[in-house]
Design an enzyme around this catalytic site. Structure first.
Site, mmCIF file in Angstrom:
data_model
loop_
_atom_site.group_PDB
_atom_site.id
_atom_site.type_symbol
_atom_site.label_atom_id
_atom_site.label_comp_id
_atom_site.label_asym_id
_atom_site.label_seq_id
_atom_site.Cartn_x
_atom_site.Cartn_y
_atom_site.Cartn_z
ATOM 1 N N CYS A 1 11.516 -53.684 -15.497
ATOM 2 C CA CYS A 1 12.637 -54.623 -15.562
ATOM 3 C C CYS A 1 12.220 -56.059 -15.261
ATOM 4 C CB CYS A 1 13.775 -54.189 -14.646
ATOM 5 S SG CYS A 1 13.368 -54.102 -12.896
ATOM 6 N N HIS B 1 16.686 -54.427 -9.037
ATOM 7 C CA HIS B 1 16.764 -54.675 -10.477
ATOM 8 C C HIS B 1 16.803 -56.181 -10.751
ATOM 9 C CE1 HIS B 1 17.566 -53.870 -14.622
ATOM 10 N NE2 HIS B 1 18.772 -54.380 -14.601
#
Length: 325
Positions: free
Chosen positions: A91, A166
Protein backbone atom coordinates in the site's frame (compact mmCIF):
# COMPACT_ATOMS: atom_id res chain seq x y z
CA UNK A 1 -1.38 -2.52 4.78
CA UNK A 2 -0.43 -5.97 5.96
CA UNK A 3 -2.82 -8.82 6.47
CA UNK A 4 -3.44 -12.50 5.83
CA UNK A 5 -3.66 -12.14 2.05
CA UNK A 6 -0.83 -13.16 -0.27
CA UNK A 7 1.91 -10.56 -0.32
CA UNK A 8 3.36 -11.87 -3.62
CA UNK A 9 6.84 -11.02 -2.38
CA UNK A 10 6.06 -7.48 -1.25
CA UNK A 11 7.55 -6.59 2.14
CA UNK A 12 6.44 -4.09 4.76
CA UNK A 13 7.89 -0.58 4.56
CA UNK A 14 8.09 2.27 7.05
CA UNK A 15 6.25 5.57 6.97
CA UNK A 16 9.44 7.57 6.65
CA UNK A 17 10.19 10.54 4.37
CA UNK A 18 13.65 9.17 3.57
CA UNK A 19 12.15 5.88 2.39
CA UNK A 20 9.59 7.59 0.16
CA UNK A 21 12.11 10.09 -1.19
CA UNK A 22 14.54 7.33 -2.24
CA UNK A 23 11.67 5.46 -3.86
CA UNK A 24 10.81 8.60 -5.87
CA UNK A 25 14.48 8.93 -6.83
CA UNK A 26 14.51 5.31 -8.05
CA UNK A 27 11.40 6.09 -10.11
CA UNK A 28 13.17 9.05 -11.75
CA UNK A 29 10.78 11.59 -10.20
CA UNK A 30 12.21 15.01 -9.19
CA UNK A 31 10.19 15.22 -5.96
CA UNK A 32 10.91 14.57 -2.32
CA UNK A 33 8.69 13.63 0.61
CA UNK A 34 8.67 15.52 3.91
CA UNK A 35 7.00 14.91 7.25
CA UNK A 36 4.09 17.21 8.04
CA UNK A 37 3.41 18.15 11.64
CA UNK A 38 0.93 20.90 10.85
CA UNK A 39 -1.49 21.76 8.06
CA UNK A 40 -1.61 25.43 8.92
CA UNK A 41 -0.96 27.81 5.97
CA UNK A 42 2.32 29.05 7.46
CA UNK A 43 3.72 25.54 7.69
CA UNK A 44 2.64 24.62 4.16
CA UNK A 45 3.82 27.77 2.41
CA UNK A 46 7.47 26.73 2.72
CA UNK A 47 6.71 23.40 1.00
CA UNK A 48 5.08 24.75 -2.14
CA UNK A 49 4.58 23.56 -4.75
CA UNK A 50 2.99 20.64 -2.93
CA UNK A 51 1.53 17.92 -5.14
CA UNK A 52 -0.07 15.34 -2.81
CA UNK A 53 -0.56 14.31 0.80
CA UNK A 54 0.04 10.73 1.93
CA UNK A 55 -1.88 9.82 5.08
CA UNK A 56 -1.01 6.80 7.22
CA UNK A 57 -3.60 5.58 9.70
CA UNK A 58 -4.55 2.59 11.79
CA UNK A 59 -6.94 0.58 9.64
CA UNK A 60 -10.18 -0.75 11.06
CA UNK A 61 -12.60 -2.90 9.05
CA UNK A 62 -15.89 -1.20 8.27
CA UNK A 63 -19.26 -2.78 7.62
CA UNK A 64 -20.30 0.18 5.48
CA UNK A 65 -18.76 0.20 2.01
CA UNK A 66 -20.24 3.57 1.12
CA UNK A 67 -18.64 6.80 2.37
CA UNK A 68 -20.88 9.03 4.43
CA UNK A 69 -21.96 12.42 3.10
CA UNK A 70 -19.37 14.04 5.35
CA UNK A 71 -16.67 11.74 3.96
CA UNK A 72 -17.20 12.50 0.28
CA UNK A 73 -18.75 10.40 -2.44
CA UNK A 74 -17.51 7.78 -4.87
CA UNK A 75 -16.69 9.00 -8.36
CA UNK A 76 -17.11 6.05 -10.72
CA UNK A 77 -16.27 8.35 -13.63
CA UNK A 78 -12.98 9.49 -12.12
CA UNK A 79 -10.93 10.89 -15.01
CA UNK A 80 -7.50 10.09 -13.60
CA UNK A 81 -5.33 7.14 -12.58
CA UNK A 82 -6.52 4.77 -9.86
CA UNK A 83 -5.22 1.30 -8.94
CA UNK A 84 -6.59 -1.16 -6.39
CA UNK A 85 -4.38 -2.84 -3.83
CA UNK A 86 -4.40 -6.47 -4.93
CA UNK A 87 -1.62 -7.83 -2.66
CA UNK A 88 -0.60 -7.27 0.95
CA UNK A 89 2.22 -4.95 2.04
CA UNK A 90 2.17 -2.90 -1.19
CA UNK A 91 0.00 0.00 0.00
CA UNK A 92 2.89 2.43 0.57
CA UNK A 93 4.22 2.17 -2.98
CA UNK A 94 0.71 1.91 -4.39
CA UNK A 95 -0.16 5.20 -2.68
CA UNK A 96 2.88 6.78 -4.32
CA UNK A 97 1.93 5.44 -7.77
CA UNK A 98 -1.70 6.59 -7.32
CA UNK A 99 -0.39 10.05 -6.50
CA UNK A 100 2.17 10.26 -9.31
CA UNK A 101 -0.31 8.99 -11.88
CA UNK A 102 -2.47 12.08 -11.32
CA UNK A 103 0.21 14.79 -11.43
CA UNK A 104 0.04 16.68 -14.75
CA UNK A 105 3.21 16.76 -16.85
CA UNK A 106 4.97 14.31 -14.53
CA UNK A 107 8.68 13.85 -15.17
CA UNK A 108 9.74 10.28 -14.45
CA UNK A 109 12.04 7.47 -15.44
CA UNK A 110 11.34 5.23 -18.42
CA UNK A 111 10.01 2.27 -16.41
CA UNK A 112 7.41 4.32 -14.53
CA UNK A 113 6.41 6.19 -17.69
CA UNK A 114 5.91 2.89 -19.50
CA UNK A 115 3.90 1.47 -16.59
CA UNK A 116 1.56 4.47 -16.48
CA UNK A 117 1.17 4.34 -20.25
CA UNK A 118 0.48 0.61 -20.21
CA UNK A 119 -2.22 0.88 -17.52
CA UNK A 120 -4.01 3.84 -19.11
CA UNK A 121 -7.71 3.05 -19.47
CA UNK A 122 -7.62 -0.08 -17.28
CA UNK A 123 -10.23 -0.63 -14.59
CA UNK A 124 -8.89 -0.19 -11.01
CA UNK A 125 -8.61 -3.92 -10.29
CA UNK A 126 -6.71 -4.75 -13.47
CA UNK A 127 -4.58 -1.65 -13.03
CA UNK A 128 -3.68 -2.71 -9.49
CA UNK A 129 -2.73 -6.17 -10.68
CA UNK A 130 -0.50 -4.70 -13.38
CA UNK A 131 1.21 -2.34 -10.93
CA UNK A 132 1.90 -4.95 -8.26
CA UNK A 133 3.06 -7.46 -10.88
CA UNK A 134 5.88 -5.12 -11.98
CA UNK A 135 8.98 -6.91 -10.69
CA UNK A 136 11.21 -3.86 -10.95
CA UNK A 137 8.76 -1.85 -8.81
CA UNK A 138 8.57 -4.59 -6.18
CA UNK A 139 12.37 -4.70 -6.06
CA UNK A 140 12.58 -0.92 -5.54
CA UNK A 141 9.97 -1.21 -2.77
CA UNK A 142 11.67 -4.15 -1.03
CA UNK A 143 15.11 -2.53 -1.23
CA UNK A 144 13.88 -0.05 1.38
CA UNK A 145 12.34 -2.65 3.68
CA UNK A 146 14.22 -3.80 6.79
CA UNK A 147 15.47 -7.40 6.48
CA UNK A 148 13.55 -10.01 8.43
CA UNK A 149 15.54 -12.95 9.72
CA UNK A 150 13.60 -14.01 12.81
CA UNK A 151 10.88 -16.62 12.54
CA UNK A 152 8.72 -17.74 15.45
CA UNK A 153 7.04 -20.48 13.45
CA UNK A 154 7.19 -23.92 15.03
CA UNK A 155 7.61 -22.63 18.58
CA UNK A 156 4.01 -23.30 19.54
CA UNK A 157 3.43 -19.68 20.50
CA UNK A 158 -0.12 -18.31 20.40
CA UNK A 159 -0.99 -16.37 17.27
CA UNK A 160 -1.12 -12.63 17.84
CA UNK A 161 -3.16 -10.29 15.70
CA UNK A 162 -1.12 -7.21 14.87
CA UNK A 163 -2.52 -3.78 14.19
CA UNK A 164 -2.79 -3.00 10.48
CA UNK A 165 -1.81 0.38 9.06
CA UNK A 166 -2.74 1.74 5.69
CA UNK A 167 -1.68 4.54 3.31
CA UNK A 168 -4.08 6.70 1.31
CA UNK A 169 -3.53 9.74 -0.89
CA UNK A 170 -5.21 13.15 -1.02
CA UNK A 171 -4.61 14.98 -4.28
CA UNK A 172 -6.16 17.68 -6.49
CA UNK A 173 -7.58 16.50 -9.81
CA UNK A 174 -9.39 18.83 -12.23
CA UNK A 175 -10.53 21.30 -9.56
CA UNK A 176 -11.61 18.75 -6.93
CA UNK A 177 -9.89 17.09 -3.98
CA UNK A 178 -9.84 13.29 -4.18
CA UNK A 179 -9.00 10.54 -1.74
CA UNK A 180 -7.31 7.58 -3.42
CA UNK A 181 -7.54 4.47 -1.27
CA UNK A 182 -6.54 1.21 -2.94
CA UNK A 183 -8.91 -0.73 -0.67
CA UNK A 184 -11.97 1.19 -1.86
CA UNK A 185 -13.79 0.44 -5.12
CA UNK A 186 -13.55 3.98 -6.50
CA UNK A 187 -11.83 7.28 -5.76
CA UNK A 188 -13.65 9.41 -3.21
CA UNK A 189 -14.43 12.96 -4.30
CA UNK A 190 -14.42 15.49 -1.46
CA UNK A 191 -15.65 18.48 -3.40
CA UNK A 192 -14.32 21.44 -5.37
CA UNK A 193 -11.72 23.89 -4.13
CA UNK A 194 -10.88 27.50 -4.92
CA UNK A 195 -7.59 28.41 -6.52
CA UNK A 196 -7.21 31.48 -4.30
CA UNK A 197 -5.55 31.51 -0.88
CA UNK A 198 -4.58 27.97 0.12
CA UNK A 199 -6.15 26.27 -2.89
CA UNK A 200 -6.76 22.53 -2.61
CA UNK A 201 -4.91 22.23 0.70
CA UNK A 202 -7.69 23.99 2.61
CA UNK A 203 -10.23 21.39 1.51
CA UNK A 204 -7.74 18.57 2.20
CA UNK A 205 -7.16 19.92 5.71
CA UNK A 206 -10.89 19.90 6.43
CA UNK A 207 -11.19 16.29 5.30
CA UNK A 208 -8.14 15.06 7.22
CA UNK A 209 -9.14 17.03 10.30
CA UNK A 210 -12.56 15.34 10.29
CA UNK A 211 -10.92 11.96 9.87
CA UNK A 212 -8.52 12.48 12.77
CA UNK A 213 -11.41 13.64 14.93
CA UNK A 214 -12.72 10.08 14.80
CA UNK A 215 -9.75 8.85 16.81
CA UNK A 216 -9.65 8.89 20.62
CA UNK A 217 -8.21 12.04 22.19
CA UNK A 218 -4.41 11.94 22.09
CA UNK A 219 -4.25 9.06 19.59
CA UNK A 220 -1.02 8.79 17.62
CA UNK A 221 -1.99 6.09 15.12
CA UNK A 222 -1.44 8.29 12.08
CA UNK A 223 1.14 10.37 10.24
CA UNK A 224 1.11 12.74 7.29
CA UNK A 225 3.63 13.13 4.48
CA UNK A 226 3.87 15.78 1.76
CA UNK A 227 4.96 15.08 -1.83
CA UNK A 228 6.69 18.26 -3.03
CA UNK A 229 9.21 19.61 -5.52
CA UNK A 230 12.83 19.07 -4.60
CA UNK A 231 13.77 22.50 -3.20
CA UNK A 232 17.54 22.22 -3.79
CA UNK A 233 17.62 23.26 -7.49
CA UNK A 234 15.58 26.41 -6.73
CA UNK A 235 17.79 27.17 -3.71
CA UNK A 236 20.95 27.00 -5.83
CA UNK A 237 19.41 29.34 -8.41
CA UNK A 238 18.49 31.78 -5.64
CA UNK A 239 22.01 31.56 -4.23
CA UNK A 240 23.58 32.34 -7.59
CA UNK A 241 21.22 35.30 -8.10
CA UNK A 242 22.00 36.66 -4.62
CA UNK A 243 25.72 36.40 -5.20
CA UNK A 244 25.54 38.09 -8.58
CA UNK A 245 23.55 40.97 -7.13
CA UNK A 246 25.92 41.36 -4.18
CA UNK A 247 23.35 40.47 -1.52
CA UNK A 248 25.73 38.84 0.93
CA UNK A 249 23.28 38.52 3.84
CA UNK A 250 20.66 36.84 1.67
CA UNK A 251 23.30 34.53 0.19
CA UNK A 252 24.36 33.43 3.69
CA UNK A 253 20.75 32.70 4.62
CA UNK A 254 20.24 30.61 1.48
CA UNK A 255 23.49 28.76 2.13
CA UNK A 256 22.23 27.90 5.60
CA UNK A 257 19.02 26.47 4.12
CA UNK A 258 21.00 24.45 1.58
CA UNK A 259 23.23 23.09 4.33
CA UNK A 260 20.20 22.08 6.39
CA UNK A 261 18.61 20.36 3.40
CA UNK A 262 21.81 18.49 2.53
CA UNK A 263 22.19 17.37 6.16
CA UNK A 264 18.67 15.98 6.03
CA UNK A 265 19.45 14.07 2.82
CA UNK A 266 22.66 12.69 4.36
CA UNK A 267 20.68 11.46 7.36
CA UNK A 268 18.11 9.81 5.07
CA UNK A 269 20.87 8.09 3.09
CA UNK A 270 22.48 6.79 6.27
CA UNK A 271 19.17 5.53 7.68
CA UNK A 272 18.29 3.80 4.41
CA UNK A 273 21.69 2.08 4.41
CA UNK A 274 20.93 0.78 7.91
CA UNK A 275 17.60 -0.59 6.67
CA UNK A 276 19.43 -2.74 4.14
CA UNK A 277 21.69 -4.31 6.76
CA UNK A 278 20.76 -7.19 9.04
CA UNK A 279 21.77 -6.20 12.57
CA UNK A 280 20.53 -9.35 14.32
CA UNK A 281 24.04 -10.84 14.65
CA UNK A 282 25.37 -7.63 16.17
CA UNK A 283 22.42 -7.38 18.56
CA UNK A 284 22.91 -10.99 19.67
CA UNK A 285 26.60 -10.41 20.36
CA UNK A 286 25.88 -7.26 22.38
CA UNK A 287 23.18 -8.97 24.45
CA UNK A 288 25.49 -11.90 25.12
CA UNK A 289 28.29 -9.57 26.24
CA UNK A 290 25.94 -7.66 28.54
CA UNK A 291 24.66 -10.90 30.07
CA UNK A 292 28.19 -12.18 30.75
CA UNK A 293 29.04 -8.86 32.41
CA UNK A 294 25.91 -8.97 34.57
CA UNK A 295 24.58 -5.76 32.99
CA UNK A 296 21.74 -7.15 30.89
CA UNK A 297 18.93 -6.97 33.45
CA UNK A 298 19.71 -3.35 34.49
CA UNK A 299 19.79 -2.42 30.80
CA UNK A 300 16.38 -4.05 30.28
CA UNK A 301 14.86 -2.16 33.21
CA UNK A 302 16.32 1.11 32.00
CA UNK A 303 14.99 0.51 28.48
CA UNK A 304 11.53 -0.20 29.85
CA UNK A 305 11.63 3.03 31.83
CA UNK A 306 12.71 5.04 28.78
CA UNK A 307 9.99 3.43 26.65
CA UNK A 308 7.29 4.24 29.22
CA UNK A 309 8.49 7.85 29.31
CA UNK A 310 8.51 8.04 25.50
CA UNK A 311 4.99 6.61 25.23
CA UNK A 312 3.70 9.03 27.85
CA UNK A 313 5.36 11.93 26.02
CA UNK A 314 3.78 10.89 22.71
CA UNK A 315 0.36 10.64 24.32
CA UNK A 316 0.67 14.23 25.45
CA UNK A 317 1.61 15.44 21.98
CA UNK A 318 -0.65 16.33 19.03
CA UNK A 319 1.32 15.12 15.97
CA UNK A 320 -0.68 17.12 13.41
CA UNK A 321 -1.99 20.51 14.47
CA UNK A 322 -5.31 21.05 12.68
CA UNK A 323 -6.54 24.11 14.56
CA UNK A 324 -7.68 26.79 12.19
CA UNK A 325 -7.19 30.50 12.73
Amino acid sequence: MSGDDDSSGWQLTESDPGVFTELLKNLGVPYIVDDLYSLEPEALSALQPLHALIFLFKWLPSTDDEPSNQAGEYDIDFPGFFAHQTVSNACATLAVINALGNIPSLTSGTQLANLLSFTAGMDPQTCGMAVTSAGWLRESHNALSPPSAISLDGLGLPKKTEDAYHFVVYIPVLGSVYELDGLKPWPVRHGDYEDSNEGWLRKAREVIEARIAGYPQGAIEFSLLAVRDDPLPAMHRQLEAARQSGQAAEAREILSKISHENSKRDRWTFENSLRRHNHIGLAHALLLALAKAGRLQPAIENSRKLMRERIEKQRNMVPVDMDED
